[in-house]
Each structure stands twice: as structure tokens, then as C-alpha cells.
Design an enzyme around this catalytic site. Sequence first.
Site, PDB file in Angstrom:
ATOM      1  CB  CYS A  27      27.098 137.158 -47.468  1.00 44.79           C
ATOM      2  SG  CYS A  27      26.743 136.862 -45.660  1.00 44.79           S
ATOM      3  CG  ASP A  49      31.054 139.030 -49.055  1.00 52.41           C
ATOM      4  OD1 ASP A  49      30.357 140.106 -48.902  1.00 52.41           O
ATOM      5  OD2 ASP A  49      30.470 138.220 -48.308  1.00 52.41           O
TER       6      ASP A  49
END
Length: 161
Positions: free
Chosen positions: A72, A79
Amino acid sequence: MDHIRLGGGIDEHWHKSDEALKGRETASWERERFDVGSPQDIRTDILETFDYWYKGSNALVRIVTDEFVSVCPWSGLPDFGQLTIEYVPDEKCIELKSLKYYLYSWRNVGMFYEHIINKLLEDLVEACSPRYMRIHGVFNIRGGLGTEAEISCGEPPKQSR
């Protein structure tokens, strides 16, 4: 079975706890942004190709991985996503080991999903100049929201069944 009762009731305890949480000082780690790399950290130099012997063929190559990781751009938290890369080679094919290492180089890069798929397409088209390429990303649910993003270039092959 005996039941333990809270003195003052659950509502009173909840309100005390809520007030304590609202009034607590933010810990220093809560303001920290973990290591977030930039697009310059993506190792496009790793990508290798090999000659495609069947130029003009409509063969569709499909590569799938559920091990794509970036971070992120705000928090640096990981992620995870599944990528599907489809392409019709022209003169070059992507060598898979080099693709694995290229994708691994994304692990600390902070980019939004919408930008990730564009950058992936840009890099892979640059590497192998396919007649057609499509990249579909399915990114894991965070905060109750899942994201899918897709991009393509060129004309998809007409497949006979």
C-alpha cells in the site's frame, strides 16, 4: 451453569473502554509508514525473452500467479493479488523464470492497483512486443473491498472452437 455478571453492566464498561480508546495517545508506530519502494525499484532489466518459432500463430499464452505482492503506498502494508497475463506472441516469448523474478521485484513497491496493471502492461509489452496482451489483476479484500483491474492492448486472437 453460573453466569458471571459485570458490575455496572456491559454498557458502562463499553463506554469507559470507548472513552479510554478515544483519549489514548497515538503510539509512534501508528504514524509510521513502513518501507515503501518506488517504480524505480521494479527490475525490468531481469525480463528475458526467447524466439517464438510460430510467428503468425494465434496461440494464446496464459500465465497465472496468485503470489503477486506489492505494498500500500500509504501504509507500506502488503497487498496480495492474483495476476493473469495473456498474450499472443509475435517474435518473442517471455521467459518464465525471469518473469517470476521481475514480479518478485514488486514486493516493496507502493502503487495503487489501477497503476500496477498499467505498469505491468507497459513493461511486458516493452520486453516482448506481443501482437496482443491482457493483464487481469484480482487483489485481495482489504477493509471489506476487493478490487479487480484489467487492461489490454492489441487485438485479441480469433479462436476457432
